[in-house]
Design a protein around this motif. Structure first.
Motif, PDB file in Angstrom:
ATOM      1  N   SER A  97      30.959 -22.682  14.829  1.00 12.25           N
ATOM      2  CA  SER A  97      30.280 -22.872  16.098  1.00 12.25           C
ATOM      3  C   SER A  97      31.084 -23.726  17.063  1.00 12.25           C
ATOM      4  O   SER A  97      30.907 -23.677  18.275  1.00 12.25           O
ATOM      5  CB  SER A  97      28.900 -23.517  15.881  1.00 12.25           C
ATOM      6  OG  SER A  97      29.042 -24.755  15.193  1.00 12.25           O
ATOM      7  N   GLU A  98      31.996 -24.532  16.526  1.00 12.33           N
ATOM      8  CA  GLU A  98      32.791 -25.401  17.394  1.00 12.33           C
ATOM      9  C   GLU A  98      33.892 -24.593  18.086  1.00 12.33           C
ATOM     10  O   GLU A  98      34.565 -23.786  17.478  1.00 12.33           O
ATOM     11  CB  GLU A  98      33.428 -26.547  16.593  1.00 12.33           C
ATOM     12  CG  GLU A  98      32.427 -27.457  15.896  1.00 12.33           C
ATOM     13  CD  GLU A  98      31.959 -26.898  14.564  1.00 12.33           C
ATOM     14  OE1 GLU A  98      32.514 -25.868  14.138  1.00 12.33           O
ATOM     15  OE2 GLU A  98      31.029 -27.468  13.965  1.00 12.33           O
ATOM     16  N   ILE A  99      34.044 -24.828  19.374  1.00 13.35           N
ATOM     17  CA  ILE A  99      35.094 -24.180  20.145  1.00 13.35           C
ATOM     18  C   ILE A  99      36.034 -25.254  20.679  1.00 13.35           C
ATOM     19  O   ILE A  99      35.609 -26.258  21.247  1.00 13.35           O
ATOM     20  CB  ILE A  99      34.491 -23.392  21.325  1.00 13.35           C
ATOM     21  CG1 ILE A  99      33.688 -22.204  20.812  1.00 13.35           C
ATOM     22  CG2 ILE A  99      35.571 -22.913  22.265  1.00 13.35           C
ATOM     23  CD1 ILE A  99      34.525 -21.123  20.173  1.00 13.35           C
ATOM     24  N   ASP A 100      37.312 -25.009  20.511  1.00 15.36           N
ATOM     25  CA  ASP A 100      38.322 -25.928  21.026  1.00 15.36           C
ATOM     26  C   ASP A 100      38.209 -25.984  22.545  1.00 15.36           C
ATOM     27  O   ASP A 100      38.289 -24.951  23.219  1.00 15.36           O
ATOM     28  CB  ASP A 100      39.708 -25.435  20.612  1.00 15.36           C
ATOM     29  CG  ASP A 100      40.808 -26.420  21.010  1.00 15.36           C
ATOM     30  OD1 ASP A 100      40.485 -27.419  21.685  1.00 15.36           O
ATOM     31  OD2 ASP A 100      41.968 -26.167  20.653  1.00 15.36           O
TER      32      ASP A 100
ATOM     33  N   LYS B 195      28.692 -19.289  22.337  1.00 19.65           N
ATOM     34  CA  LYS B 195      29.571 -20.425  22.073  1.00 19.65           C
ATOM     35  C   LYS B 195      30.302 -20.902  23.331  1.00 19.65           C
ATOM     36  O   LYS B 195      30.835 -22.004  23.362  1.00 19.65           O
ATOM     37  CB  LYS B 195      30.583 -20.073  20.985  1.00 19.65           C
ATOM     38  CG  LYS B 195      31.533 -18.944  21.373  1.00 19.65           C
ATOM     39  CD  LYS B 195      32.570 -18.702  20.283  1.00 19.65           C
ATOM     40  CE  LYS B 195      31.911 -18.093  19.064  1.00 19.65           C
ATOM     41  NZ  LYS B 195      32.880 -17.783  17.993  1.00 19.65           N
ATOM     42  N   PHE B 196      30.320 -20.059  24.385  1.00 15.33           N
ATOM     43  CA  PHE B 196      30.990 -20.437  25.629  1.00 15.33           C
ATOM     44  C   PHE B 196      30.048 -21.091  26.645  1.00 15.33           C
ATOM     45  O   PHE B 196      30.462 -21.417  27.757  1.00 15.33           O
ATOM     46  CB  PHE B 196      31.628 -19.212  26.290  1.00 15.33           C
ATOM     47  CG  PHE B 196      32.848 -18.699  25.589  1.00 15.33           C
ATOM     48  CD1 PHE B 196      33.423 -19.396  24.546  1.00 15.33           C
ATOM     49  CD2 PHE B 196      33.435 -17.504  25.987  1.00 15.33           C
ATOM     50  CE1 PHE B 196      34.551 -18.916  23.897  1.00 15.33           C
ATOM     51  CE2 PHE B 196      34.569 -17.012  25.352  1.00 15.33           C
ATOM     52  CZ  PHE B 196      35.120 -17.727  24.295  1.00 15.33           C
ATOM     53  N   ASN B 197      28.795 -21.259  26.281  1.00 15.04           N
ATOM     54  CA  ASN B 197      27.814 -21.805  27.233  1.00 15.04           C
ATOM     55  C   ASN B 197      28.240 -23.154  27.812  1.00 15.04           C
ATOM     56  O   ASN B 197      27.888 -23.493  28.931  1.00 15.04           O
ATOM     57  CB  ASN B 197      26.446 -21.936  26.574  1.00 15.04           C
ATOM     58  CG  ASN B 197      25.757 -20.581  26.416  1.00 15.04           C
ATOM     59  OD1 ASN B 197      26.209 -19.583  26.973  1.00 15.04           O
ATOM     60  ND2 ASN B 197      24.681 -20.540  25.661  1.00 15.04           N
ATOM     61  N   GLN B 198      28.981 -23.920  27.028  1.00 11.72           N
ATOM     62  CA  GLN B 198      29.416 -25.242  27.487  1.00 11.72           C
ATOM     63  C   GLN B 198      30.353 -25.152  28.691  1.00 11.72           C
ATOM     64  O   GLN B 198      30.548 -26.131  29.413  1.00 11.72           O
ATOM     65  CB  GLN B 198      30.121 -25.980  26.346  1.00 11.72           C
ATOM     66  CG  GLN B 198      31.329 -25.227  25.797  1.00 11.72           C
ATOM     67  CD  GLN B 198      31.947 -25.904  24.590  1.00 11.72           C
ATOM     68  OE1 GLN B 198      32.351 -27.051  24.660  1.00 11.72           O
ATOM     69  NE2 GLN B 198      31.994 -25.176  23.463  1.00 11.72           N
TER      70      GLN B 198
ATOM     71  N   GLU C 275      29.939 -22.880  31.214  1.00 10.83           N
ATOM     72  CA  GLU C 275      29.307 -22.136  32.309  1.00 10.83           C
ATOM     73  C   GLU C 275      29.379 -22.879  33.647  1.00 10.83           C
ATOM     74  O   GLU C 275      29.696 -22.290  34.680  1.00 10.83           O
ATOM     75  CB  GLU C 275      27.844 -21.828  31.985  1.00 10.83           C
ATOM     76  CG  GLU C 275      27.175 -21.010  33.080  1.00 10.83           C
ATOM     77  CD  GLU C 275      25.791 -20.519  32.699  1.00 10.83           C
ATOM     78  OE1 GLU C 275      25.079 -20.025  33.599  1.00 10.83           O
ATOM     79  OE2 GLU C 275      25.417 -20.636  31.515  1.00 10.83           O
ATOM     80  N   ALA C 276      29.077 -24.174  33.650  1.00 10.29           N
ATOM     81  CA  ALA C 276      29.090 -24.930  34.911  1.00 10.29           C
ATOM     82  C   ALA C 276      30.474 -24.900  35.554  1.00 10.29           C
ATOM     83  O   ALA C 276      30.609 -24.694  36.773  1.00 10.29           O
ATOM     84  CB  ALA C 276      28.648 -26.370  34.658  1.00 10.29           C
ATOM     85  N   SER C 277      31.505 -25.075  34.738  1.00  5.75           N
ATOM     86  CA  SER C 277      32.876 -25.054  35.260  1.00  5.75           C
ATOM     87  C   SER C 277      33.228 -23.662  35.791  1.00  5.75           C
ATOM     88  O   SER C 277      33.898 -23.530  36.834  1.00  5.75           O
ATOM     89  CB  SER C 277      33.864 -25.454  34.167  1.00  5.75           C
ATOM     90  OG  SER C 277      33.618 -26.776  33.723  1.00  5.75           O
ATOM     91  N   MET C 278      32.780 -22.621  35.101  1.00  2.03           N
ATOM     92  CA  MET C 278      33.068 -21.253  35.546  1.00  2.03           C
ATOM     93  C   MET C 278      32.384 -20.958  36.871  1.00  2.03           C
ATOM     94  O   MET C 278      32.952 -20.298  37.749  1.00  2.03           O
ATOM     95  CB  MET C 278      32.625 -20.257  34.470  1.00  2.03           C
ATOM     96  CG  MET C 278      33.446 -20.343  33.191  1.00  2.03           C
ATOM     97  SD  MET C 278      32.780 -19.324  31.842  1.00  2.03           S
ATOM     98  CE  MET C 278      33.104 -17.678  32.470  1.00  2.03           C
ATOM     99  N   ARG C 279      31.167 -21.453  37.048  1.00  2.00           N
ATOM    100  CA  ARG C 279      30.456 -21.247  38.309  1.00  2.00           C
ATOM    101  C   ARG C 279      31.184 -21.929  39.468  1.00  2.00           C
ATOM    102  O   ARG C 279      31.230 -21.406  40.585  1.00  2.00           O
ATOM    103  CB  ARG C 279      29.022 -21.748  38.213  1.00  2.00           C
ATOM    104  CG  ARG C 279      28.119 -20.854  37.362  1.00  2.00           C
ATOM    105  CD  ARG C 279      26.678 -21.294  37.363  1.00  2.00           C
ATOM    106  NE  ARG C 279      25.862 -20.372  36.605  1.00  2.00           N
ATOM    107  CZ  ARG C 279      25.350 -19.242  37.077  1.00  2.00           C
ATOM    108  NH1 ARG C 279      25.558 -18.920  38.346  1.00  2.00           N
ATOM    109  NH2 ARG C 279      24.633 -18.453  36.317  1.00  2.00           N
ATOM    110  N   ASN C 280      31.742 -23.105  39.205  1.00  3.78           N
ATOM    111  CA  ASN C 280      32.512 -23.792  40.248  1.00  3.78           C
ATOM    112  C   ASN C 280      33.745 -22.986  40.645  1.00  3.78           C
ATOM    113  O   ASN C 280      34.116 -22.927  41.819  1.00  3.78           O
ATOM    114  CB  ASN C 280      32.930 -25.182  39.761  1.00  3.78           C
ATOM    115  CG  ASN C 280      31.776 -26.171  39.787  1.00  3.78           C
ATOM    116  OD1 ASN C 280      30.847 -26.031  40.591  1.00  3.78           O
ATOM    117  ND2 ASN C 280      31.816 -27.157  38.912  1.00  3.78           N
ATOM    118  N   VAL C 281      34.396 -22.362  39.662  1.00  4.57           N
ATOM    119  CA  VAL C 281      35.560 -21.519  39.957  1.00  4.57           C
ATOM    120  C   VAL C 281      35.149 -20.312  40.804  1.00  4.57           C
ATOM    121  O   VAL C 281      35.829 -19.952  41.771  1.00  4.57           O
ATOM    122  CB  VAL C 281      36.230 -21.038  38.645  1.00  4.57           C
ATOM    123  CG1 VAL C 281      37.281 -19.973  38.939  1.00  4.57           C
ATOM    124  CG2 VAL C 281      36.862 -22.213  37.914  1.00  4.57           C
ATOM    125  N   LEU C 282      34.031 -19.703  40.462  1.00  4.09           N
ATOM    126  CA  LEU C 282      33.580 -18.501  41.162  1.00  4.09           C
ATOM    127  C   LEU C 282      33.251 -18.771  42.632  1.00  4.09           C
ATOM    128  O   LEU C 282      33.293 -17.856  43.457  1.00  4.09           O
ATOM    129  CB  LEU C 282      32.360 -17.905  40.452  1.00  4.09           C
ATOM    130  CG  LEU C 282      32.663 -17.220  39.116  1.00  4.09           C
ATOM    131  CD1 LEU C 282      31.385 -16.968  38.331  1.00  4.09           C
ATOM    132  CD2 LEU C 282      33.420 -15.918  39.326  1.00  4.09           C
TER     133      LEU C 282
END
Length: 292
Positions: free
Chosen positions: A123-126, A41-44, A46-53
């Motif tokens: 399935s929806e995540i805030d 559910k957190f896949n959306q 991932e791109a933002s997390m990679r930018n942080v890393l």
């Protein structure tokens, strides 16, 4: 600051509704290789997390583990599977007709059958949840970098010590070189003198060849370059930053110069030091593989 490519960092956030934990660990790698394992559910995010890393990782094989627990009761929903219920009813109707059964198919009876009603997570995540995830990720990233920095300083101290060893060995070879060349010339000239006395040999030509060969076995240039590489490595380690690849190249050059010294040397004393020198260079190379 020198940073190791080996490190670990962990952070966690807990409130009444949820618990988020993030772990970051890494080992050495030629390039940047980041793998994130988290709930689907957190896949959306991932791109933002990679930018942080990118703020915390330049090089290394990095594994990020995200765990999530939702304590809110509203997270579960009841799902009615109409297709499965319809199949149950059709088969029950078939059994009723085949065996002359009279019982009615009450909804409460059908509801007890497997898979007619199921509980599923929403399935929806805030999207606002990402703010918390990023906060935890950055906290884990800071701890991760702190661990790498501590290990990096240990590597730096060890490498500076090995550079001191190298410098002593190179200085010893430099000190021995004139004596070795002089002894070689004296030995060779003595041998050639015997040959000249025994026959007709051009003494001047032989003397010229001795000088040429003595020049070939001279390792002055290799010594100068090795000292330059040692000083350059010290400077890089002192300045810090992402220097692993640069140091890897310099070590290759160190190894090349030490090989040349060994190939030129006919003296056992120089050969012994040359082998020790190569051993220390190899230890330095192994340590550098762990530097970001």
């Amino acid at each position: 600051m020198i940073r190791s490519m080996t490190g670990f960092g962990r952070s966690e956030y807990v409130d009444a509704d949820k618990k988020i934990g993030i772990e970051i660990k890494s080992v050495n790698h030629r390039y940047s290789d980041i793998n994130i394992k988290m709930p689907r559910k957190f896949n959306q995010f991932e791109a933002s997390m990679r930018n942080v890393l990118k703020d915390y990782v330049i090089r290394g094989k990095v594994d990020v583990f995200v765990t999530y627990e939702d304590f809110a009761k509203s997270n579960l929903v009841v799902k009615y599977n109409k297709e499965i219920a319809s199949e149950y009813i059709n088969y029950l109707e078939e059994m009723k007709n085949e065996f002359a059964l009279t019982e009615e198919f009450k909804p409460t009876v059908i509801a007890d059958f497997p898979e007619v009603f199921t509980l599923e997570e929403k399935s929806e995540i805030d999207s606002s949840l990402y703010e918390t995830i990023e906060k935890v990720l950055r906290e884990a990233g800071e701890k991760f970098c702190e661990a790498r920095a501590v290990e990096g300083e240990n590597l730096k101290t060890d490498l500076l010590g090995k550079l001191d060893e190298m410098n002593q060995m190179v200085s010893e070879i430099e000190r021995m070189e004139p004596e070795i060349i002089s002894a070689y010339k004296e030995k060779l000239c003595s041998k050639l003198k015997e040959l000249i006395e025994a026959g007709t040999v051009d003494e001047q030509r032989i003397a010229a060849e001795v000088v040429i060969y003595a020049d070939k076995i001279c390792v002055d240039e290799e010594i100068v370059r090795l000292k330059s590489h040692i000083d350059g490595t010290r400077k890089i380690l002192t300045e810090g930053g992402s220097v692993g690849r640069k140091l890897d190249f310099i070590v290759q050059e160190m190894n090349r110069e030490s090989n040349t010294i060994l190939s030129k040397s006919d003296a056992l004393s120089v050969t012994d030091i040359g082998i020790e020198l190569k051993t220390v260079i190899e230890k330095i190379r192994e340590q550098i593989q762990n530097i970001e």
